[in-house]
Structure formats: C-alpha cells, structure tokens
Design a protein around this motif. Structure first.
Motif, PDB file in Angstrom:
ATOM      1  N   SER A   2       3.336 -14.806 -16.980  1.00 44.30           N
ATOM      2  CA  SER A   2       2.905 -14.768 -15.251  1.00 44.30           C
ATOM      3  C   SER A   2       3.692 -15.369 -14.475  1.00 44.30           C
ATOM      4  CB  SER A   2       3.463 -13.146 -14.894  1.00 44.30           C
ATOM      5  OG  SER A   2       2.258 -13.279 -14.267  1.00 44.30           O
ATOM      6  N   GLY A  25      -1.248 -10.810 -12.026  1.00 37.31           N
ATOM      7  CA  GLY A  25      -0.279 -10.672 -12.736  1.00 37.31           C
ATOM      8  C   GLY A  25       1.246  -9.677 -11.314  1.00 37.31           C
ATOM      9  N   MET A  26       1.270  -8.709 -11.035  1.00 41.99           N
ATOM     10  CA  MET A  26       2.449  -7.842 -10.592  1.00 41.99           C
ATOM     11  C   MET A  26       1.709  -7.427  -9.560  1.00 41.99           C
ATOM     12  SD  MET A  26       5.189  -9.058 -11.895  1.00 41.99           S
ATOM     13  CE  MET A  26       6.513  -8.346 -10.759  1.00 41.99           C
ATOM     14  N   SER A  44      10.289  -7.923 -12.275  1.00 42.95           N
ATOM     15  CA  SER A  44       9.055  -8.422 -13.214  1.00 42.95           C
ATOM     16  C   SER A  44      10.275  -9.446 -14.526  1.00 42.95           C
ATOM     17  CB  SER A  44       8.630  -7.361 -14.059  1.00 42.95           C
ATOM     18  OG  SER A  44       9.680  -6.409 -15.125  1.00 42.95           O
ATOM     19  N   ASN A  82      -2.718 -13.383 -18.007  1.00 40.39           N
ATOM     20  CA  ASN A  82      -1.821 -12.505 -16.820  1.00 40.39           C
ATOM     21  C   ASN A  82      -1.170 -14.150 -15.987  1.00 40.39           C
ATOM     22  OD1 ASN A  82      -1.957  -9.956 -16.907  1.00 40.39           O
ATOM     23  ND2 ASN A  82      -3.568  -9.811 -15.093  1.00 40.39           N
ATOM     24  N   ARG A 131       9.382 -18.085 -16.005  1.00 35.99           N
ATOM     25  CA  ARG A 131       8.207 -18.707 -17.287  1.00 35.99           C
ATOM     26  C   ARG A 131       9.379 -19.181 -18.366  1.00 35.99           C
ATOM     27  NH1 ARG A 131       3.878 -20.446 -15.354  1.00 35.99           N
ATOM     28  NH2 ARG A 131       3.111 -19.567 -16.924  1.00 35.99           N
ATOM     29  N   VAL A 134      10.670 -12.878 -13.046  1.00 30.81           N
ATOM     30  CA  VAL A 134       8.974 -13.537 -12.991  1.00 30.81           C
ATOM     31  C   VAL A 134       9.163 -13.735 -14.644  1.00 30.81           C
ATOM     32  CG1 VAL A 134       6.815 -13.367 -13.338  1.00 30.81           C
ATOM     33  CG2 VAL A 134       8.232 -11.864 -11.124  1.00 30.81           C
ATOM     34  N   MET A 135       9.685 -12.677 -15.562  1.00 31.98           N
ATOM     35  CA  MET A 135       9.134 -13.244 -16.518  1.00 31.98           C
ATOM     36  C   MET A 135      10.888 -14.699 -16.524  1.00 31.98           C
ATOM     37  SD  MET A 135       6.858 -12.673 -18.155  1.00 31.98           S
ATOM     38  CE  MET A 135       7.167 -12.868 -19.350  1.00 31.98           C
ATOM     39  N   LEU A 142       2.720  -5.811 -17.083  1.00 29.52           N
ATOM     40  CA  LEU A 142       2.537  -7.019 -15.739  1.00 29.52           C
ATOM     41  C   LEU A 142       1.476  -5.973 -14.487  1.00 29.52           C
ATOM     42  CD1 LEU A 142       4.360  -9.915 -15.922  1.00 29.52           C
ATOM     43  CD2 LEU A 142       2.010  -9.992 -17.039  1.00 29.52           C
TER      44      LEU A 142
END
Length: 588
Positions: free
Chosen positions: A294, A299-300, A81, A290, A88, A84-85, A102
């Motif tokens: 993300s 989300g995840m 995660s 979400n 963004r 992923v962040m 997430l």
C-alpha cells in the motif's frame, strides 16, 4: 492374612488420600474445572446468538480465506482500499478479486484457519447453513470461533493464578483466578468473536514471563531459568502485536519493569535494549509487507482512526472511492473523536471493570508502597502501559477501547492484595469475619456477571444479520461474481462472496461498475434503510441511493430486477431474475 493386611493397608491409604492428601486435591480441582465448564456453557447458551460485530465477521472471513490457501486476502472490499490499490499498480487495478487485507492483524485469522482446516480435513463443512432455519448459527462459529476464544479466556485465568502466587500468595492467586472466571467482561469478550481474548492472553503471558525471568535472575538461578522466560516474554509480546496492534502499548511497561528489576543503571538498560531490538525486528516484516502493498507501513490504520468521527460518521471514509482528506482534517477529526469516545459511552470503561470495586482498589495502590520491590516495579510498568493504551485506544474503535480489559487480571490481583492489607489493619481477630469479607469481595465482583445471566437473554442479531437470508442472497451469485452491499463483512463471512462496500454515492458506483468491476448484485439491508429519512436519505449523504432502495431505479442503472426480503426491510437487486427458484424461501 498377609494379603488381607496388604489390602486393608492399601484401602486405608486410598481413604486417607481422599480425605486429606492428593486424592482430595484431585477432587477439588475436578470440581473446580466442572464448575468452570458449567459457567462457560451457561453463559454461552444464554448470551450467544451469533456474531454481532462487523469486525468479528471480517476477521472470521479472513480466517476462511487463509484456510483455503488464499493468504491474507479479504472478500470485504472497501472503495477506499480500492483507491489505494489503484495507486500502487501500473494499470490502476484495484485487485477486487484478490484484494489484500490492510486493516487487520494476521495472527487470529491464521489460528481460526487451522480450526476451519481441521473440519475440512475430516470431511465436515463448518460453513454450511442448516436448511430452513431462519435463526441458524453457523457451525464454524459454534465449533471453532467460540472454543478458541473460550480456551484463551481459561488460559488467562490460569495465568492470574500463577501471577498471584508468584507476587503475593497462593490464596490471592486462587481467589483472583476465581474472580476472573466470574467476570462478566471476560466472557463477553470471549463470545464476541473478536481477537481480544487471544491478545489479552499473550499480553499477560509476556508480563508473566518477564516477571519469572527477572525474579529467577535476582535469586541467582541458572541462566537457562531466566534467559528462556525472557525470550518467551518477547515472543509473546510479538504474537500479541500480530493479534492486535494496540498491544504494542505493553512494551514500555514490560521494559520499565525489567529496567527497575535488573538494577536500573547497573545492567537493566541492556535488557531493555535487547527486548526492544528483538521486538521491533520481529514485527518489522509486517510493516515491510504493508509498505510493499500500500505504500504505508501501517496499512489503513490512519484511515481507521477517521471512522465514526464527527466529520466522517460511521464508515463513510471507507465508502469514499475518491477521498480528499487533508492533514488538518485528520488531526481535527482525531481530537474530536478521542474526546467524544471518553466523554460519552466509554466514560466508565476503566472504573466499571468488575463492578468497579477491585479496579478502584487497584488505582489506590499507586499511592501505597508494598514491601516486595517487584510488586511496586510491576505496578509502575502497568501504569505506564495502561496510560499509553488509554491514549491510543481513544482514536480507534470500540473494540480497541475494550482492549483495556487487558489490565483486568492485574487489577484483580492488586485490588485483592490491598483488600487483604485493609483486612489485616482491621485486626478483627475472628477468622469467620475475615472469611465473610473475602466472600463479600467475590460477591461484589460477581454481581455484573450474575445480572447478565438473568432474563431477558440475548436475542438473534437481526436486524441486520440473519445467517440464513445472507447465505441465500449470496448463493444467487456464483464465486466469480461480485456483490455490492452495505454490510460486505457479513456477506463475505456467511455468503463467501467478494463483496464491495456500498460506495458513497451513485456516481462512484457507476465508475466502479463501468470501468473497474462489473457488479452482479446489490443488497440493501436495515443498515441503510433504517437511517433517518430526512437527515440522511432525503437530503443527506444517502439521497442518491433512496430511489434505488425504493424500487425507482434510474434509466441507466444496470441492476433493474429486484426482490424484497424479510418483510420488505431488505432488498436485493440484480441484472436478471436469480431468485425465482433459489430465493423463494428467503423472500418470505
């Protein structure tokens, strides 16, 4: 004399009421409630020794963060995660300190936060670990998590009674409620700390309210008497979704029931359309949230499906700071995981409910035509939702598969109804024989519950979870420092510290520590140390961590000070000696 006659008359009315009237009903209800409370307390006392599930701890720490007005922020930070962040944010900031969650649905943590907030309001700290107790239970678990789940389990049992009374008879409703309260799986879910009990309640409530709505409309009751339950059914389904996303599987079943009950092509379609539109409108904000955070509406969730798959064992996909996953790998892993889930440990998850007796009778009812059309329509709706949930749950975790327990209340009622039909077909003639058979079905359903209560009872969940040690290790760091560990869900819950999941290898740790977030401590437990030595620690995926766990840290490793904990099956590493005074007790 008049007063004496009046007193005698009043006394006679009271005695009569206790003997045959309202007083007798009150006594019976009181005794039933007392028996239920005894069941709850005995089961909890013998089976609960603390949370054992990583998911339960993750949900609880989210609830604490919400209660402190931090919103849906997690202290259980996964390298995946973080990756992923970073994609963004313009400066590639993983936002470790205020990391958005997430993975989990928000309703259950939000409800727990209300309980935590109440104790904070009255000046009681529910997160304080008793001093000197190596087998301590966190007060928040005892006085918030357990009561909330027990309450939902009890309320679901009441819905079983109302459903049975409405669909079949009062006797079937009462017997179904009793069997539900004597079901092993109900209380196992309740003490797990997971959001299953809450999700089951709102899912069953959604079905119940739609049944009430359609039957009231059919009987020509006023608009309010069917429109209000219809709206409550939608709201309950939405709350169920925000509790566990997999409960979206109940929507097709509810819509099918409404479509059949309202006349199919003679008006039923509009009810399905209204239900579906309002439902999706109410859950859309979650997808928007979400996507904004993300870039993915779910989300995840897609990555969660890869956990515990043959290609990505355990939580290895979440530990990877630079994942390289192709679409073909995802599809292949999902297929293999689904097959392995249902061919292995969960092969009997449906047939094993309640010992399998009532669940088997429930499945048989799909080949039987009941006199009441609403009973048949509901059965087909349940069948669609059950099939859909079986398909979806196989791609996710064990707790998602346990969501099949959602259909246990309906299986009880349909199984009992069919059992009553079989008894009537026997035409035994003697009422005592009928009563004996009814007692037998209750006893057979009770057997798994009774065996669970027998010794040996549940033990404390160590390894790896020891509330006292975890809280003391986390206490060596201040609130601004970050811990890296192989069980961040536990240190986030019991220690209230931002905890990064142990990266896939030492190189990824260096990258995170040197360029993203300084790591002040590293905590290894039996989760890693108990892995197969040759297969994983010596020549496998954990080989870069073996020297660190063995006390032979590389020359450039920043955490050179270490202390062994709990008979040397755990180790804590830090940049300096933090334990000479505060950790002396934990190091015993």
């Amino acid at each position: 004399m008049a007063d004496n006659r009046s007193f005698e008359s009043t006394l006679h009315d009271i005695v009569y009421s206790i003997d045959t009237g309202t007083g007798l009903k009150i006594i019976r209800v009181g005794l039933y409630i007392l028996l239920l409370l005894v069941i709850v307390m005995v089961f909890t006392a013998t089976q609960f020794r603390g949370l054992k599930s990583a998911e339960a701890m993750d949900l609880c720490q989210l609830g604490r963060n919400i209660s402190f007005d931090n919103g849906l922020i997690t202290k259980n930070v996964r390298p995946l995660s973080m990756h992923v962040m970073e994609g963004r944010t313009p400066d590639e900031n993983p936002q470790i300190g205020l990391h958005p969650d997430l993975y989990n649905a928000p309703a259950y943590p939000a409800l727990l936060s209300l309980g935590f907030g109440f104790f904070e309001l009255i000046g009681v700290d529910p997160f304080e670990v008793p001093e000197g107790s190596h087998a301590a239970l966190l007060p928040a678990e005892q006085w918030v998590v357990l009561p909330v789940n027990h309450l939902f389990a009890i309320l679901t049992g009441m819905l079983v009674f109302l459903l049975g009374k409405r669909l079949f008879s009062r006797e079937i409703g009462f017997l179904g409620m009793t069997i539900y309260y004597l079901s092993n799986l109900v209380w196992i879910d309740s003490i797990s700390g997971l959001n299953i009990s809450m999700a089951v309640f709102f899912s069953v409530l959604s079905f119940h309210q739609m049944i009430v709505s359609m039957l009231n409309k059919r009987d020509g009751d006023g608009k309010l008497l069917w429109i209000l339950p219809f709206l409550i059914s939608i709201i309950s389904a939405v709350i169920a979704f925000y509790t566990r996303f997999i409960t979206a599987a109940i929507v097709p079943g509810i819509c099918l029931f409404a479509w059949l009950m309202a006349g199919r092509f003679r008006g039923g379609t509009r009810f399905v359309f209204i239900f579906a539109v309002l439902y999706f409108l109410l859950i859309t904000p979650w997808f928007v949230r979400n996507y904004r955070i993300s870039g993915n509406p779910v989300g995840m969730a897609m990555y969660s499906m890869l956990n515990e798959s043959p290609r990505f064992p355990d939580n290895s996909v979440e530990r990877d700071y630079h994942p390289e996953i192709s679409g073909g790998q995802i599809v292949d892993s999902m297929k293999k995981k689904w097959v392995l889930n249902y061919s292995g440990e969960y092969a009997g998850v449906i047939s094993g409910m309640g010992g399998g007796i009532l669940m088997s009778l429930f499945l048989v009812t799909f080949f039987y035509h009941f006199v009441r059309p609403q009973v048949n329509y509901l059965r087909w709706g349940l069948g669609v939702s059950l099939l859909l949930m079986v398909i979806i749950a196989g791609f996710f975790s064990e707790s998602s598969i346990r969501m099949l327990h959602l259909f246990w209340p309906f299986a009880i009622l349909y199984g009992l109804a069919f059992f009553y039909i079989l008894i009537d077909r026997l035409d035994l003639g003697v009422r005592l024989y009928n009563l004996a058979l009814k007692c037998l079905i209750v006893f057979l359903a009770f057997i798994p519950f009774g065996l669970t209560l027998m010794p040996p009872h549940e033990v404390h969940p160590y390894p790896p979870y020891n509330t006292y040690i975890i809280s003391r290790v986390a206490g060596m760091l201040n609130e601004r420092e970050v811990l890296c560990t192989d069980m961040p869900w536990a240190t986030a819950w019991y220690g209230d510290r931002v905890s990064v999941l142990l990266p896939q290898d030492l190189d990824q740790f260096y990258e995170i520590n040197d360029y993203k977030q300084y790591i002040s401590g590293m905590y290894f437990t039996t989760i890693t140390k108990n892995k197969p030595f040759v297969k994983e620690l010596l020549d496998g995926p954990e080989k870069s961590w073996l020297p660190v766990m063995s006390g032979r840290t590389p020359p450039d490793f920043p955490l050179k000070q270490g202390v062994s904990l709990h008979r040397q099956d755990q180790i804590f590493l830090s940049d300096r000696d933090r334990w000479s005074t505060r950790a002396a007790e934990a190091a015993e």
